[in-house]
Scaffold this motif. Structure first.
Motif, mmCIF file in Angstrom:
data_model
loop_
_atom_site.group_PDB
_atom_site.id
_atom_site.type_symbol
_atom_site.label_atom_id
_atom_site.label_comp_id
_atom_site.label_asym_id
_atom_site.label_seq_id
_atom_site.Cartn_x
_atom_site.Cartn_y
_atom_site.Cartn_z
ATOM 1 N N GLU A 93 0.814 -1.209 0.000
ATOM 2 C CA GLU A 93 0.000 0.000 0.000
ATOM 3 C C GLU A 93 0.853 1.267 0.000
ATOM 4 O O GLU A 93 0.481 2.276 -0.590
ATOM 5 C CB GLU A 93 -0.934 0.001 1.216
ATOM 6 C CG GLU A 93 -2.088 -0.987 1.083
ATOM 7 C CD GLU A 93 -3.001 -0.975 2.302
ATOM 8 O OE1 GLU A 93 -2.516 -0.582 3.392
ATOM 9 O OE2 GLU A 93 -4.172 -1.365 2.173
ATOM 10 N N LYS A 94 2.030 1.211 0.642
ATOM 11 C CA LYS A 94 2.859 2.407 0.793
ATOM 12 C C LYS A 94 3.862 2.598 -0.344
ATOM 13 O O LYS A 94 4.208 3.725 -0.688
ATOM 14 C CB LYS A 94 3.621 2.340 2.129
ATOM 15 C CG LYS A 94 2.750 2.573 3.356
ATOM 16 C CD LYS A 94 3.613 2.617 4.612
ATOM 17 C CE LYS A 94 2.770 2.925 5.853
ATOM 18 N NZ LYS A 94 3.600 2.994 7.081
ATOM 19 N N PHE A 95 4.369 1.485 -0.890
ATOM 20 C CA PHE A 95 5.475 1.575 -1.839
ATOM 21 C C PHE A 95 5.141 0.842 -3.148
ATOM 22 O O PHE A 95 4.235 0.008 -3.195
ATOM 23 C CB PHE A 95 6.753 0.969 -1.225
ATOM 24 C CG PHE A 95 7.138 1.589 0.087
ATOM 25 C CD1 PHE A 95 7.750 2.847 0.132
ATOM 26 C CD2 PHE A 95 6.885 0.933 1.286
ATOM 27 C CE1 PHE A 95 8.107 3.417 1.352
ATOM 28 C CE2 PHE A 95 7.230 1.502 2.508
ATOM 29 C CZ PHE A 95 7.842 2.743 2.533
ATOM 30 N N ASN A 96 5.913 1.185 -4.156
ATOM 31 C CA ASN A 96 5.776 0.505 -5.449
ATOM 32 C C ASN A 96 6.903 -0.506 -5.621
ATOM 33 O O ASN A 96 8.076 -0.174 -5.417
ATOM 34 C CB ASN A 96 5.825 1.527 -6.593
ATOM 35 C CG ASN A 96 4.608 2.422 -6.608
ATOM 36 O OD1 ASN A 96 3.492 1.957 -6.372
ATOM 37 N ND2 ASN A 96 4.802 3.706 -6.855
ATOM 38 N N TYR A 97 6.547 -1.716 -5.964
ATOM 39 C CA TYR A 97 7.533 -2.767 -6.198
ATOM 40 C C TYR A 97 7.398 -3.283 -7.634
ATOM 41 O O TYR A 97 6.294 -3.296 -8.206
ATOM 42 C CB TYR A 97 7.334 -3.923 -5.211
ATOM 43 C CG TYR A 97 7.577 -3.513 -3.776
ATOM 44 C CD1 TYR A 97 8.871 -3.445 -3.266
ATOM 45 C CD2 TYR A 97 6.510 -3.165 -2.947
ATOM 46 C CE1 TYR A 97 9.101 -3.043 -1.951
ATOM 47 C CE2 TYR A 97 6.728 -2.764 -1.636
ATOM 48 C CZ TYR A 97 8.021 -2.701 -1.141
ATOM 49 O OH TYR A 97 8.247 -2.289 0.155
ATOM 50 N N ASP A 98 8.506 -3.736 -8.184
ATOM 51 C CA ASP A 98 8.485 -4.307 -9.532
ATOM 52 C C ASP A 98 8.011 -5.747 -9.522
ATOM 53 O O ASP A 98 7.445 -6.231 -10.506
ATOM 54 C CB ASP A 98 9.884 -4.224 -10.163
ATOM 55 C CG ASP A 98 10.311 -2.784 -10.412
ATOM 56 O OD1 ASP A 98 9.639 -2.110 -11.213
ATOM 57 O OD2 ASP A 98 11.303 -2.337 -9.800
ATOM 58 N N ILE A 99 8.257 -6.444 -8.399
ATOM 59 C CA ILE A 99 7.861 -7.857 -8.305
ATOM 60 C C ILE A 99 7.793 -8.255 -6.836
ATOM 61 O O ILE A 99 8.455 -7.655 -5.981
ATOM 62 C CB ILE A 99 8.865 -8.760 -9.068
ATOM 63 C CG1 ILE A 99 8.311 -10.175 -9.235
ATOM 64 C CG2 ILE A 99 10.237 -8.762 -8.397
ATOM 65 C CD1 ILE A 99 9.113 -11.019 -10.231
#
Length: 519
Positions: free
Chosen positions: A44-50
């Motif tokens: 919810e807080k961060f963007n991840y690639d995988i």
């Protein structure tokens, strides 16, 4: 370039320090958590690639966490890692659209391979595709000349279509531009090939030295298939269907049909419905149709539909061939007619041959010229193909074919001619009775740029009817379109970059002929 970010959720994360260190040394940024709840907070807080997700964790299970992640950020690829090889767990994970599935214990190279397969897949495929095309580019360049046989031209065109679709997926504009240039050179040489051979083909019987043409298709290809078939034969003529458009819808067809053969034939000139499709159904060239059935042939300047007697033409052909086949003919020009076709499929087994003409693709090309919204949706070749696939996927035709596949049958998918995206105007002058088509002109005292057209001053030379003694025909080559000097700039601005047909090009003349059978 920013580091690719990984979120790894595993209740035994402390035991995976070696794996994490390995990935960090390879340039990845790894964030770790040891339960599903913390994983959701991070997502919810961060963007991840995988995301790597352990299936067995206390609290929220891996599958429960996966479902909630997909509700938060659908697009993030998730790799499920589990000790279990139970089929039900695998099916649940796959059904939840995981990107990959690994069985513990996993080693660092397995993880790295999964990352490259998912995150670097597009780049690796693009690089490999580009390298393969560049290797083939040289061979294609050597091959292109007007000395090719008709079979070699068909194979060359298939190869160009293949690379067009492959490079489109690799999303490399520079490489695609190279292909576009090579395709333009192929069309230049193809124009010379047609100019050199077309008249001889028209005045000869079918043989190995020339392609099968529109007026020969029924007698030499379709009727023999009907003769050999113990099940109903359906002949679907999708007006204006190019080879690349067929290749785009082919995967959808193969869900329900098995392809028995995939070939091409050559459309006659003009590559326009009035000529090519009438020739296809009647089994005669336009001049011969006019002589044999004068009340059923309309010239360019005559009022009324130019394709209203296709059923009668086919009936006449069967009589000439002495075939006592029961057949039906259906033409679909709007959505309701398409729905009616779906409802009628149950009756197709009553006929030896079922003929269907489906006009959508032709209407799409004309709509793209006339309607701004369609021009914006189909801004280039790739978008035009995409629009074709989207239409087919949701069309009554697809619904009808699905119903048809449930019964024993054989299906032919073909067309009357293709179409080309025009980019270069060619000035022409004619009298008020000259026809309006942008890729061919028929009339008296035509003035034109000789090197930009294929001209026949005597229409009988290629078995075309003439409205008066001094009528002649000209056909635009390559990607040119005819424009009158009067109001030239407005005319060019309106029609440039639209899809047209009637002239000489690979896209218009070499068209698909595919035989399928229900699975």
């Amino acid at each position: 370039m920013d580091k690719l970010s990984i979120l790894w959720a595993d209740d035994e994360i402390e035991m995976l320090k070696a794996h994490i260190l390995f990935l960090e040394q390879k340039g990845y940024d790894v964030t770790t958590v040891n339960n599903g709840d913390d994983a959701l907070i991070k997502v919810e807080k961060f963007n991840y690639d995988i995301i790597f997700l352990d299936e067995h964790m206390p609290g929220l299970s891996g599958l429960e966490t996966l479902m909630r992640i997909k509700n938060i950020k659908t697009e993030i690829p998730v790799v499920m890692i589990t000790k279990s090889e139970e089929e039900s767990i695998m099916e649940d994970a796959i059904g939840s659209k995981i990107a990959d599935y690994l069985i513990k214990p996993v080693n660092p190279n397995q993880i790295l391979l999964s990352l490259k397969k998912i995150l670097d897949n597009r780049r690796l495929i693009s690089e490999k595709t580009n390298a393969n095309y560049l290797q083939d580019f040289r061979q294609i360049g050597i091959t292109i000349s007007d000395k090719l046989s008709h079979t070699e031209w068909s194979e060359l065109y298939k190869k160009l279509v293949y690379w067009e679709l492959e490079l489109e997926r690799s999303n490399d504009p520079a490489m695609y531009e190279i292909l576009t240039t090579q395709k333009a050179e192929a069309n230049r040489q193809f124009g010379k090939f047609i100019e050199k051979n077309y008249s001889n083909w028209i005045n000869s019987e079918p043989n190995d030295q020339q392609p099968l043409l529109s007026h020969q298709l029924m007698a030499h290809k379709i009727i023999p298939i009907a003769d050999q078939s113990s099940v109903p034969l359906v002949v679907l003529v999708i007006d204006n269907l190019r080879l690349d458009q067929f290749k785009i819808i082919q995967p959808l067809l193969q869900e329900h049909f098995r392809i028995e053969s995939e070939e091409t034939y050559f459309s006659i000139l003009p590559t326009a419905t009035q000529y090519a499709r009438n020739a296809l159904f009647c089994g005669l060239l336009p001049e011969d149709i006019q002589k044999r059935l004068p009340k059923m042939w309309l010239n360019d300047d005559d009022e009324g539909s130019k394709n209203q007697f296709e059923s009668e033409f086919f009936d006449d052909l069967l009589k000439r061939l002495r075939k006592d086949y029961k057949f039906q003919y259906k033409k679909v020009t709007n959505y309701q007619a398409g729905k009616d076709l779906v409802d009628s499929i149950q009756n197709f087994n009553q006929y030896k041959i079922n003929l269907i003409v489906y006009n959508f693709v032709d209407m799409l090309s004309h709509a793209r010229t006339d309607m701004e919204v369609i021009r914006e949706l189909a801004v280039d070749e790739a978008a035009y193909r995409s629009l074709t696939r989207s239409w087919f996927d949701h069309s009554p035709l697809n619904e009808a074919l699905k119903k048809l596949s449930e019964k024993p049958c054989r299906l032919i998918i073909t067309t009357d001619h293709g179409t080309i995206r025009v980019k270069n105007p060619s000035k022409v002058i004619g009298d008020r009775n000259t026809n309006t088509n942008l890729r061919y002109k028929q009339g008296k005292n035509l003035a034109y740029e000789k090197n930009e057209v294929l001209a026949y001053k005597n229409p009988s030379e290629i078995k075309l009817p003439k409205t008066n003694l001094s009528s002649s025909y000209i056909f635009a080559k390559e990607d040119m379109f005819f424009a009158y000097p009067n109001n030239y700039n407005h005319y060019v601005s309106f029609y440039n970059d639209t899809f047209q047909h009637g002239g000489v090009s690979l896209e218009e003349m070499i068209v698909p002929f595919v035989l399928l059978a229900s699975k």
